[in-house]
Design a protein around this motif. Structure first.
Motif, PDB file in Angstrom:
ATOM      1  N   ALA A  28     -19.323 -43.383 -18.115  1.00 37.27           N
ATOM      2  CA  ALA A  28     -18.754 -44.665 -17.648  1.00 37.27           C
ATOM      3  C   ALA A  28     -17.422 -44.762 -17.958  1.00 37.27           C
ATOM      4  O   ALA A  28     -16.454 -44.994 -17.097  1.00 37.27           O
ATOM      5  N   GLY A  29     -16.873 -44.320 -18.984  1.00 40.41           N
ATOM      6  CA  GLY A  29     -15.832 -44.360 -19.945  1.00 40.41           C
ATOM      7  C   GLY A  29     -14.992 -43.583 -19.049  1.00 40.41           C
ATOM      8  O   GLY A  29     -13.769 -43.814 -18.787  1.00 40.41           O
ATOM      9  N   LEU A  30     -15.284 -42.361 -18.665  1.00 38.65           N
ATOM     10  CA  LEU A  30     -14.604 -41.302 -17.815  1.00 38.65           C
ATOM     11  C   LEU A  30     -14.338 -42.132 -16.518  1.00 38.65           C
ATOM     12  O   LEU A  30     -13.150 -42.093 -16.003  1.00 38.65           O
ATOM     13  N   GLY A  31     -15.383 -42.601 -15.796  1.00 37.02           N
ATOM     14  CA  GLY A  31     -14.953 -43.415 -14.658  1.00 37.02           C
ATOM     15  C   GLY A  31     -13.799 -44.436 -14.669  1.00 37.02           C
ATOM     16  O   GLY A  31     -12.761 -44.579 -13.914  1.00 37.02           O
ATOM     17  N   ILE A  32     -13.877 -45.119 -15.854  1.00 34.06           N
ATOM     18  CA  ILE A  32     -12.854 -46.430 -15.910  1.00 34.06           C
ATOM     19  C   ILE A  32     -11.469 -45.566 -16.066  1.00 34.06           C
ATOM     20  O   ILE A  32     -10.345 -46.011 -15.781  1.00 34.06           O
ATOM     21  N   ALA A  33     -11.708 -44.535 -17.176  1.00 31.74           N
ATOM     22  CA  ALA A  33     -10.467 -43.913 -17.342  1.00 31.74           C
ATOM     23  C   ALA A  33      -9.695 -43.489 -16.322  1.00 31.74           C
ATOM     24  O   ALA A  33      -8.487 -43.584 -16.253  1.00 31.74           O
ATOM     25  N   VAL A  34     -10.477 -42.694 -15.316  1.00 33.17           N
ATOM     26  CA  VAL A  34      -9.879 -42.154 -14.003  1.00 33.17           C
ATOM     27  C   VAL A  34      -9.087 -43.393 -13.302  1.00 33.17           C
ATOM     28  O   VAL A  34      -8.142 -43.119 -12.846  1.00 33.17           O
ATOM     29  N   GLY A  35      -9.653 -44.390 -13.239  1.00 29.15           N
ATOM     30  CA  GLY A  35      -9.081 -45.710 -12.728  1.00 29.15           C
ATOM     31  C   GLY A  35      -7.976 -45.942 -13.463  1.00 29.15           C
ATOM     32  O   GLY A  35      -6.802 -46.276 -12.599  1.00 29.15           O
ATOM     33  N   PHE A  36      -7.883 -46.150 -14.863  1.00 32.14           N
ATOM     34  CA  PHE A  36      -6.484 -46.491 -15.244  1.00 32.14           C
ATOM     35  C   PHE A  36      -5.390 -45.568 -15.174  1.00 32.14           C
ATOM     36  O   PHE A  36      -4.258 -45.953 -14.981  1.00 32.14           O
ATOM     37  N   ARG A  37      -5.760 -44.177 -15.120  1.00 33.80           N
ATOM     38  CA  ARG A  37      -4.979 -43.151 -15.024  1.00 33.80           C
ATOM     39  C   ARG A  37      -4.066 -43.555 -13.681  1.00 33.80           C
ATOM     40  O   ARG A  37      -2.858 -43.145 -13.240  1.00 33.80           O
ATOM     41  N   SER A  38      -4.938 -44.130 -12.588  1.00 29.45           N
ATOM     42  CA  SER A  38      -4.389 -44.277 -11.225  1.00 29.45           C
ATOM     43  C   SER A  38      -4.012 -45.775 -11.194  1.00 29.45           C
ATOM     44  O   SER A  38      -3.414 -46.163  -9.984  1.00 29.45           O
ATOM     45  N   GLY A  39      -3.684 -46.504 -12.410  1.00 30.26           N
ATOM     46  CA  GLY A  39      -3.313 -47.913 -12.189  1.00 30.26           C
ATOM     47  C   GLY A  39      -4.306 -48.794 -11.637  1.00 30.26           C
ATOM     48  O   GLY A  39      -3.998 -49.667 -11.126  1.00 30.26           O
ATOM     49  N   ILE A  40      -5.678 -48.353 -11.636  1.00 33.30           N
ATOM     50  CA  ILE A  40      -6.581 -49.322 -11.191  1.00 33.30           C
ATOM     51  C   ILE A  40      -7.537 -49.593 -12.315  1.00 33.30           C
ATOM     52  O   ILE A  40      -8.027 -48.999 -13.063  1.00 33.30           O
ATOM     53  N   PHE A  41      -7.694 -51.142 -12.238  1.00 28.88           N
ATOM     54  CA  PHE A  41      -8.492 -51.553 -13.280  1.00 28.88           C
ATOM     55  C   PHE A  41      -9.925 -51.996 -12.908  1.00 28.88           C
ATOM     56  O   PHE A  41     -10.146 -52.991 -12.233  1.00 28.88           O
ATOM     57  N   ASN A  42     -10.874 -51.072 -13.215  1.00 28.88           N
ATOM     58  CA  ASN A  42     -12.184 -51.263 -12.735  1.00 28.88           C
ATOM     59  C   ASN A  42     -12.972 -52.035 -13.798  1.00 28.88           C
ATOM     60  O   ASN A  42     -13.486 -51.256 -14.913  1.00 28.88           O
ATOM     61  N   ILE A  43     -13.254 -53.270 -13.596  1.00 28.48           N
ATOM     62  CA  ILE A  43     -14.226 -53.658 -14.590  1.00 28.48           C
ATOM     63  C   ILE A  43     -15.659 -53.821 -13.960  1.00 28.48           C
ATOM     64  O   ILE A  43     -16.493 -54.808 -14.317  1.00 28.48           O
ATOM     65  N   GLY A  44     -15.845 -53.326 -12.827  1.00 28.57           N
ATOM     66  CA  GLY A  44     -16.840 -53.377 -12.228  1.00 28.57           C
ATOM     67  C   GLY A  44     -18.000 -52.289 -12.776  1.00 28.57           C
ATOM     68  O   GLY A  44     -18.941 -52.117 -11.934  1.00 28.57           O
ATOM     69  N   GLY A  45     -17.747 -51.786 -13.884  1.00 26.10           N
ATOM     70  CA  GLY A  45     -18.757 -50.858 -14.192  1.00 26.10           C
ATOM     71  C   GLY A  45     -20.226 -51.300 -14.055  1.00 26.10           C
ATOM     72  O   GLY A  45     -21.078 -50.587 -13.945  1.00 26.10           O
ATOM     73  N   THR A  46     -20.276 -52.806 -14.530  1.00 24.69           N
ATOM     74  CA  THR A  46     -21.865 -53.170 -14.817  1.00 24.69           C
ATOM     75  C   THR A  46     -22.233 -53.060 -13.221  1.00 24.69           C
ATOM     76  O   THR A  46     -23.799 -52.698 -13.204  1.00 24.69           O
ATOM     77  N   GLY A  47     -21.591 -53.366 -12.397  1.00 19.93           N
ATOM     78  CA  GLY A  47     -22.113 -53.494 -11.063  1.00 19.93           C
ATOM     79  C   GLY A  47     -22.265 -52.149 -10.323  1.00 19.93           C
ATOM     80  O   GLY A  47     -23.583 -51.919  -9.913  1.00 19.93           O
ATOM     81  N   ILE A  48     -21.727 -51.103 -10.470  1.00 21.96           N
ATOM     82  CA  ILE A  48     -21.848 -49.934 -10.357  1.00 21.96           C
ATOM     83  C   ILE A  48     -23.011 -49.228 -11.107  1.00 21.96           C
ATOM     84  O   ILE A  48     -23.883 -48.490 -10.375  1.00 21.96           O
TER      85      ILE A  48
END
Lengths: 429, 446
Positions: free
Chosen positions: B136-156
């Motif tokens: 999950a951290g990788l998924g969030i990090a990829v978002g960060f690197r592209s300027g996207i803040f994904n706080i939807g980890g729970t939902g996914i």
């Protein structure tokens, strides 16, 4: 991505808009279609018992209303369809669909839904209880939304509403238990909210850290801290630390006897009255005072505000702190205004709903309050319908505020545009 | 938090938009070292690794205060502190060292066991906790690197766990194939959930923070509904819980049944390598990072940023979805409830931040948090310190990391660059450095 061109043109009626936004008629049309589907195609026959004055000492008693479900639903569906068409006609003649028109439409939808959901059930649907419960749930949401409006208007994104509410709930329960004073509990809740705000303010304003990150991390921190203290400290000495007195109801003499509205609005505890004051004060303050003007200037265009001598950082910091006071008091309503004792993670996402209300309400205190009331109403509706054993799946009602908010930010319902500089740290250059 | 894209806002240089990457370098001070050795020393002292270590250390100190303050023995001894202060100090030492030793034994190596094979079991069980955190951290990090803040980890996680779990118990397929299909189905669900966010952001400008928060609850109630319906509910159970996963679908153990390390860990290692390759070696990754660094520049350079947002969210959904898949096929294989996400969606944000949004860093951060989580259960069982203590530690670590000046102030570290007399001069210097040359200013000055 340059499709954001429809920015401010249609936001005021005075502006010479080339073409009126068609969102209202389209949205009403969609809802009317849904209503026709639900109320006519899936028509539920049978009597629906709707009660207004529960067995209490009301001056006026409204008799029990027994509505024939089937025909009423059809009539309401037709009315909704006509109103949607009316909105389209208004749009054709370049007339805006006014808020009261939408409000009547919404009330009709809710009425139709209630009749549909309670048709053929033996239990009685008590409107007063339904609305009173909605106000009880909404109180914290409204405080949260007001705090959110202030922080966002001043240019700081506040995802930490959840943490502020939870901290307020925790601290108020403990303080009220230790001091045996609900007033001390409420004050302590405000202080707790401010403390969370201070952390948010220092990191977001002084260190210019991404505000959403700080908000999320603060929520995690408060949730972890309160749960840890609850499990390790409060549970070991419940009577000494976690059995606060509940707030008494303070009926306002005279007007609390009005049927439905009396018990709904004027027989509440002090936090609810504080909420009325807060809504009025924030609304007037934001739009009619120098404080509000400066606050909005800092949130919309910090450079301009800085140029005319407003200290952007200080304005932001103290208004974020003020929002902490408001949200913290809202947190007290979970404990002192409700069950009394604190429970682990008892806010259960209310802060995020409040955030949704801020956005759905278009960053306006009155609209955000109405949105919070709507969300509180749906939440209470599902629990009332659950006890009536209605066929409506609870989960879909609970989901409603979130889906509506997604549709709102996606631009399908209404039009949302936040303060321009919200979320951007201001570094003076 | 407007609905507009950062790129569409004509506000120049008021700071970074969504730049968690810039956590460590948002300070206006420019690096102007005094001498070669001084430059080296300052580089080391202000490097992100030193700051990370110090942040972790400071958090552990704060955690120690928390443990001591809530410990019953300490409270009892402090009652007669002025009579016998040594008792209080003794009690504080006992409580704090006991708790941290328990975390070590439960998360790294159990030094009380008689042989290595059972002692190292602690670390391997930490990996079991770390696996979904890394994914999950990788998924969030990829978002960060592209300027996207994904706080939807729970939902996914809920969406992918629900789908993968459903495939895992509802079908009869041969071993192996069943697992592969369940994994693919779960990842697909995560991708769809991410796609909704990316699509809405690209097409309507809906801010992903709001959409992801809201989708968390949509997923929660959707899963709750299905768990109460015949689709997911175990008919033999009274509670809303799904049936057990079929043995053909669950991840097989790598080191035998004794250790909880399974095939999912291999998948996560592969995902980490893939993310590294994607972000630093592929053309797509370059475009993603360009969008994250400066969307306007990326658009001018011909990158279709709307398309990138969709790609990123789908990718993020797949990676976070792997965490959800692991939860049902690797960790809790005896049927899942609505709390199957176990807070990973939010903890993953702290993992990504701690790992500085780099795949290797995320892997290390995930292992660290896995150790803390596995150790916390030992700590709760043996020392009576509640597991939520770890949540506090994790949040405080990230708070410290988010503000390097704060950590420097605590540890009296030198700020990068000689301290100029005034703030405005520092800013001017940083501007000059930025415009003059992107390389080390110090080298040029010498």
């Amino acid at each position: 991505m340059t499709t954001v061109a429809d920015k401010p043109t249609t936001s005021t009626s005075e502006a010479a808009a080339p073409r009126l936004s068609r969102k209202a008629p389209i949205a009403m049309g969609i809802f009317a279609l849904l209503a026709i589907l639900l109320l006519i195609v899936f028509n539920r026959a049978g009597l629906s018992h709707i009660e207004f004055t529960p067995n209490q000492k009301g001056a006026v008693q409204i008799p029990l209303l027994n509505v024939a479900g089937g025909p009423t639903e059809i009539v309401i569906a037709i009315l909704l369809a006509l109103m949607a068409i009316g909105s389209g006609v208004l749009n054709w003649f370049q007339l805006r669909t006014r808020l009261w028109y939408i409000a009547i439409f919404a009330i009709l939808i809710v009425t139709g839904f209630l009749v549909w959901a309670s048709a053929g059930l033996s239990g009685q649907l008590n409107v007063t209880d339904l609305l009173t419960g909605a106000v009880a749930i909404s109180t914290a949401l409204i405080f949260g939304a007001l705090g959110g409006v202030i922080t966002e208007k001043v240019g700081v994104v506040n995802v930490a509403i959840e943490g502020q509410l939870l901290m307020g709930a925790f601290v108020s329960a403990v303080t009220a238990t230790v001091t045996h004073s609900v007033v001390a509990g409420i004050i302590a809740a405000a202080v707790a909210g401010v403390l969370v705000s201070f952390v948010l303010g220092v990191f977001a304003i002084k260190y210019a850290v991404n505000q959403v990150i700080i908000g999320v991390v603060l929520n995690l921190l408060v949730a972890g801290l309160t749960t840890f203290l609850y499990q390790d400290v409060l549970l070991n000495s419940i009577s000494a630390l976690n059995s606060p007195p509940s707030l008494p109801r303070l009926p306002i003499p005279g007007i609390s006897l009005i049927p439905v509205l009396g018990p709904l609005l004027f027989n509440q505890n002090i936090i609810v009255y504080l909420m009325y004051v807060a809504v009025v004060a924030v609304t007037i303050g934001l739009y009619r005072t120098r404080w509000g003007l400066r606050l909005r200037a800092v949130g919309e265009h910090p450079q301009a505000a800085d140029t005319v001598g407003i200290n952007v950082g200080r304005t932001r910091f103290w208004n974020v702190a003020l929002a902490g006071v408001i949200v913290g008091v809202g947190g007290a309503s979970f404990t002192l205004g409700g069950v009394g004792a604190f429970g682990a993670n008892m806010t259960n996402g209310a802060g995020y709903i409040a955030l949704a209300a801020v956005i759905f309400g278009g960053w306006d205190p009155i609209r955000a309050t109405l949105a919070a009331l709507l969300f509180g109403f749906t939440e209470n509706l599902q629990s009332v319908l659950g006890t009536l054993q209605s066929p409506v799946p609870n989960d879909f009602l609970l989901m409603l505020p979130y889906v509506v908010t997604i549709l709102a930010v996606a631009g399908f319902v209404g039009r949302v545009r936040g303060p321009a500089a919200s979320g951007r740290p201001y570094v003076k250059s | 938090m407007s609905t507009e894209l950062p790129s569409a806002v004509p506000v120049a240089d008021t700071g970074t938009d969504l730049g968690p990457l810039a956590l460590g370098n948002t300070e206006p001070d420019a690096p102007i070292p005094t001498s070669r050795f001084g430059a080296y020393l300052q580089d080391v002292m202000s490097s992100s690794i030193v700051l990370t270590i110090l942040a972790v250390f400071a958090s552990l100190v704060i955690g120690g205060v928390l443990i001591a303050a809530t410990n019953a023995d300490v409270q009892a001894a402090s009652g007669y502190f002025f009579g016998r202060p040594a008792d209080t100090l003794e009690a504080i030492w006992q409580s704090v060292s006991g708790a941290y030793a328990a975390i070590f034994r439960g998360g790294v190596y159990d030094f009380t066991s008689d042989n290595f094979a059972s002692g190292i079991g602690s670390f391997l069980s930490s990996l079991n906790f770390a696996t979904p955190l890394i994914a999950a951290g990788l998924g969030i990090a990829v978002g960060f690197r592209s300027g996207i803040f994904n706080i939807g980890g729970t939902g996914i996680i809920l969406a992918s766990a629900g789908v993968a779990g459903w495939v895992g118990f509802a079908f009869d397929l041969p071993a192996g194939i069943h697992m592969i299909i369940a994994v693919i189905a779960g990842l697909f669900a995560g991708a769809v959930w991410g796609f909704i966010v990316g699509f809405l952001k690209a097409r309507t400008g809906a801010h992903e923070v709001i959409v992801t928060i809201m989708l968390n609850y949509v997923a929660l109630y959707l899963l709750d509904y299905l768990l109460n319906s015949p689709v997911l509910r175990d008919p033999s159970s009274n509670a809303p819980i799904s049936p057990s996963e079929k043995s053909t679908a669950i991840f097989f153990d790598l080191l035998g049944p004794r250790y909880p390390v399974n095939f999912g860990f291999i998948l996560v290692i592969l995902a980490t390598v893939f993310c590294w390759w994607l972000l630093s070696r592929s053309s797509l990754g370059f475009k993603l990072r360009a969008v994250g660094e400066n969307p306007r520049a990326a658009r001018v350079a011909g990158i279709r940023i709307n398309r990138m947002y969709v790609y990123v969210m789908v990718l993020s959904g797949i990676l976070v979805g792997l965490a959800g898949v692991y939860q049902v096929l690797g960790k809790v294989t005896t049927g899942f409830e609505r709390g199957i996400d176990a807070g990973i969606g939010f903890t993953a944000i702290t993992v990504a931040l701690l790992g500085r949004s780099k795949p290797g860093g995320v892997f290390a951060a995930g292992v660290l948090f896995g150790i803390l989580q596995a150790g916390s259960y030992t700590m709760q069982a043996e020392q009576g310190v509640n597991v939520n203590f770890i949540a506090v530690i994790q949040a405080v670590i990230v708070l410290f990391l988010a503000a390097p000046p704060l950590v420097r102030a605590i540890f009296r570290l030198p700020t990068p660059g000689a301290k100029p007399r005034s703030r405005s001069k520092a800013l001017a210097a940083s501007k000059a450095a930025a415009t003059a040359t992107p390389t080390k200013m110090g080298a040029v000055a010498k």
